[in-house]
Enzyme design. Structure first.
Site, short mmCIF file in Angstrom:
data_model
loop_
_atom_site.label_atom_id
_atom_site.label_comp_id
_atom_site.label_asym_id
_atom_site.label_seq_id
_atom_site.Cartn_x
_atom_site.Cartn_y
_atom_site.Cartn_z
N GLY A 12 0.65 -1.69 0.09
CA GLY A 12 -0.73 -0.20 0.16
C GLY A 12 0.76 1.08 0.09
O GLY A 12 0.79 1.88 0.72
N ARG A 15 0.27 5.22 -1.82
CA ARG A 15 0.05 6.74 -1.48
C ARG A 15 0.32 6.69 0.56
O ARG A 15 0.51 5.64 0.54
CB ARG A 15 -0.92 7.22 -1.78
CG ARG A 15 -2.33 7.35 -2.93
CD ARG A 15 -4.10 7.44 -3.47
NE ARG A 15 -4.55 5.30 -3.07
CZ ARG A 15 -5.66 5.52 -2.77
NH1 ARG A 15 -6.14 6.67 -1.18
NH2 ARG A 15 -6.30 4.15 -2.14
N VAL A 64 -2.99 -7.90 -1.82
CA VAL A 64 -2.40 -8.22 -0.76
C VAL A 64 -2.97 -9.18 0.18
O VAL A 64 -2.93 -10.22 0.89
CB VAL A 64 -1.11 -7.65 0.21
CG1 VAL A 64 -0.31 -6.70 -1.08
CG2 VAL A 64 -1.63 -6.25 0.79
N TYR A 156 -12.18 -2.12 12.55
CA TYR A 156 -10.82 -2.28 12.43
C TYR A 156 -10.09 -1.98 13.71
O TYR A 156 -8.72 -2.67 13.60
CB TYR A 156 -10.96 -0.63 11.58
CG TYR A 156 -9.54 0.30 11.63
CD1 TYR A 156 -8.83 0.72 10.80
CD2 TYR A 156 -9.07 1.07 12.68
CE1 TYR A 156 -7.51 0.80 9.77
CE2 TYR A 156 -7.73 2.01 12.68
CZ TYR A 156 -7.05 1.78 11.03
OH TYR A 156 -6.26 2.40 10.67
N ALA A 158 -10.06 -4.35 15.78
CA ALA A 158 -9.91 -5.67 16.17
C ALA A 158 -9.16 -6.23 15.04
O ALA A 158 -7.90 -6.74 15.84
CB ALA A 158 -11.32 -6.51 15.88
N ALA A 159 -8.95 -5.45 13.89
CA ALA A 159 -7.95 -6.13 13.31
C ALA A 159 -6.14 -5.14 13.22
O ALA A 159 -5.74 -6.07 13.35
CB ALA A 159 -8.01 -5.29 11.67
N LYS A 160 -6.92 -4.43 13.98
CA LYS A 160 -5.44 -3.58 14.52
C LYS A 160 -4.49 -4.12 15.63
O LYS A 160 -3.71 -4.79 16.31
CB LYS A 160 -5.65 -2.38 14.59
CG LYS A 160 -5.75 -1.80 13.09
CD LYS A 160 -4.40 -2.01 11.96
CE LYS A 160 -4.89 -0.46 10.91
NZ LYS A 160 -3.54 -0.69 10.10
P1 NAP Z 1 -4.59 5.44 2.35
O1 NAP Z 1 -3.78 7.02 2.07
O2 NAP Z 1 -5.91 5.24 1.86
O3 NAP Z 1 -3.76 4.28 0.92
C1 NAP Z 1 -4.12 2.85 1.84
C2 NAP Z 1 -2.77 1.90 0.37
O4 NAP Z 1 -2.81 1.12 0.26
C3 NAP Z 1 -2.68 2.60 -1.67
O5 NAP Z 1 -1.92 3.45 -1.78
C4 NAP Z 1 -3.70 1.69 -1.56
O6 NAP Z 1 -3.51 1.80 -3.07
C5 NAP Z 1 -2.83 0.58 -0.56
N1 NAP Z 1 -4.08 -0.81 -0.93
C6 NAP Z 1 -5.91 -0.32 -0.51
N2 NAP Z 1 -6.05 -1.78 0.07
C7 NAP Z 1 -4.76 -2.24 -0.99
C8 NAP Z 1 -5.09 -4.18 -0.81
N3 NAP Z 1 -6.82 -4.79 -0.67
N4 NAP Z 1 -3.47 -4.42 -1.44
C9 NAP Z 1 -2.27 -3.62 -1.57
N5 NAP Z 1 -2.51 -2.04 -1.55
C10 NAP Z 1 -4.22 -1.84 -1.14
O7 NAP Z 1 -3.95 4.64 4.02
P2 NAP Z 1 -3.19 5.71 4.69
O8 NAP Z 1 -3.95 6.41 5.69
O9 NAP Z 1 -1.84 5.60 4.33
O10 NAP Z 1 -3.01 4.00 6.04
C11 NAP Z 1 -1.38 3.67 5.71
C12 NAP Z 1 -2.10 2.12 7.09
O11 NAP Z 1 -2.06 2.75 7.73
C13 NAP Z 1 -2.89 1.28 7.31
O12 NAP Z 1 -2.83 0.11 7.33
C14 NAP Z 1 -4.12 2.22 8.16
O13 NAP Z 1 -5.29 1.29 8.53
C15 NAP Z 1 -3.24 3.60 9.30
N6 NAP Z 1 -3.08 4.04 9.92
C16 NAP Z 1 -3.35 5.05 9.23
C17 NAP Z 1 -3.79 6.28 9.93
C18 NAP Z 1 -4.35 7.55 9.49
O14 NAP Z 1 -4.47 8.45 10.03
N7 NAP Z 1 -4.18 8.05 8.33
C19 NAP Z 1 -3.89 5.95 11.61
C20 NAP Z 1 -3.15 4.62 12.01
C21 NAP Z 1 -3.49 3.88 11.46
P3 NAP Z 1 -4.00 1.72 -3.77
O15 NAP Z 1 -3.52 3.42 -4.11
O16 NAP Z 1 -3.41 1.39 -5.09
O17 NAP Z 1 -5.44 2.77 -4.31
#
Ligand code: NAP
Length: 249
Positions: A12, A15, A64, A156, A158-160
């Site tokens: 992922g 972005r 994935v 979410y 539960a997963a985390k």
């Molecule tokens: P994001 O901006 O929505 O980016 C998600 C990325 O994951 C994208 O590149 C997307 O690919 C990819 N993705 C989605 N489904 C996928 C799949 N089935 N297989 C492979 N790649 C996949 O998310 P983010 O905010 O950066 O979050 C990243 C991680 O941090 C996540 O695990 C999230 O739970 C965790 N997190 C985020 C926050 C927050 O506040 N943002 C807080 C706590 C934890 P595409 O670009 O091709 O769609």
């Protein structure tokens, strides 16, 4: 910190936090396999940014959470690393928020499938090559929701929380092979994942952050860069919370 000669797979990474981590590790000299699901334009931009930072990168498209795809993604990353894979960052994640009373089984499954099962599938696929190398660094992206829970995010959280238990187990199973496994637990970071939240919710969250600002994708990338570096070689099975002080438990 010097990651020269190391190869990293970041799921992922097209972005958000994954992209910032790719750029950060690339700047430290690592070769980056950028996994993404479907947004090719964003992934190309991520690759460009890694190269601009002085790193080398390839794009590896693949869901994935899908059986077989995780293994293919790892295979491509290994080929890019000339048979080595030093670093895995399990970052791909989604949310499907709803109050428990209204949460559908589909919303539950979608979140568990990618966040938890995807992390399992990719980690299992890197085990053999890392064991053979007798070295490896795994960082799983959890969330403070997995530490303290969050209304509207039963799936979410539960997963985390599952990712945290999984990480601690991988750390125990793999320590003798010089493979470390840690988690980062971000608080609130503006990205495409969190941007759709109502302004009222964001304002309420901001008031709960002692450091009085939201996190940045770079804040999280910095923590991940530390955990995959030689400076963290004696740290395993830990959860590094990156949340501006929101959660102190
Ligand atoms: P994001 O901006 O929505 O980016 C998600 C990325 O994951 C994208 O590149 C997307 O690919 C990819 N993705 C989605 N489904 C996928 C799949 N089935 N297989 C492979 N790649 C996949 O998310 P983010 O905010 O950066 O979050 C990243 C991680 O941090 C996540 O695990 C999230 O739970 C965790 N997190 C985020 C926050 C927050 O506040 N943002 C807080 C706590 C934890 P595409 O670009 O091709 O769609």
């Amino acid at each position: 910190m010097d990651l020269e000669g190391r190869t990293a797979l970041i799921t992922g990474a097209g972005r958000g936090i994954g992209r910032a981590t790719a750029v950060r590790l690339g700047r430290e000299g690592a070769r980056i396999a950028i996994n993404y699901k479907g947004n090719a334009a964003a992934a190309e931009e991520a690759k460009h940014l890694v190269e601009q930072a002085g790193g080398a990168a390839i794009l590896v498209r693949g869901d994935v959470a899908a059986d077989g795809a995780a293994e293919e993604v790892v295979k491509a990353a290994l080929a890019f690393g000339g048979g080595r894979l030093d670093i895995l960052v399990n970052n791909a994640g989604i949310t499907r928020d709803n109050l428990l009373l209204r949460m559908s089984a589909e919303e539950w499954d979608a979140v568990l499938d990618l966040n938890l099962r995807g992390t399992f599938l990719v980690t299992r696929a890197v085990m053999r090559p890392m064991m053979k190398q007798r070295s490896g660094r795994i960082v799983n992206v959890a969330s403070i929701a997995g530490v303290v829970g969050n209304a509207g995010q039963a799936n979410y959280a539960a997963a985390k929380a599952g990712i945290i238990g999984f990480t601690k187990t991988v750390a125990r199973e793999m320590a003798s092979r010089n493979i470390t496994a840690n988690a980062v637990a971000p608080g609130f970071v503006p990205t495409d994942l969190t941007n759709p939240l109502p302004q009222q919710v964001k304002d309420d969250l901001l008031r709960q952050i002692p450091l009085a600002r939201f996190g940045t994708v770079e804040d999280v990338a910095n923590a991940i860069a530390f955990l995959v570096s030689d400076d963290a070689s004696y740290i395993t099975g830990q959860v590094l919370v990156v949340d501006g002080g929101m959660v102190t438990a």
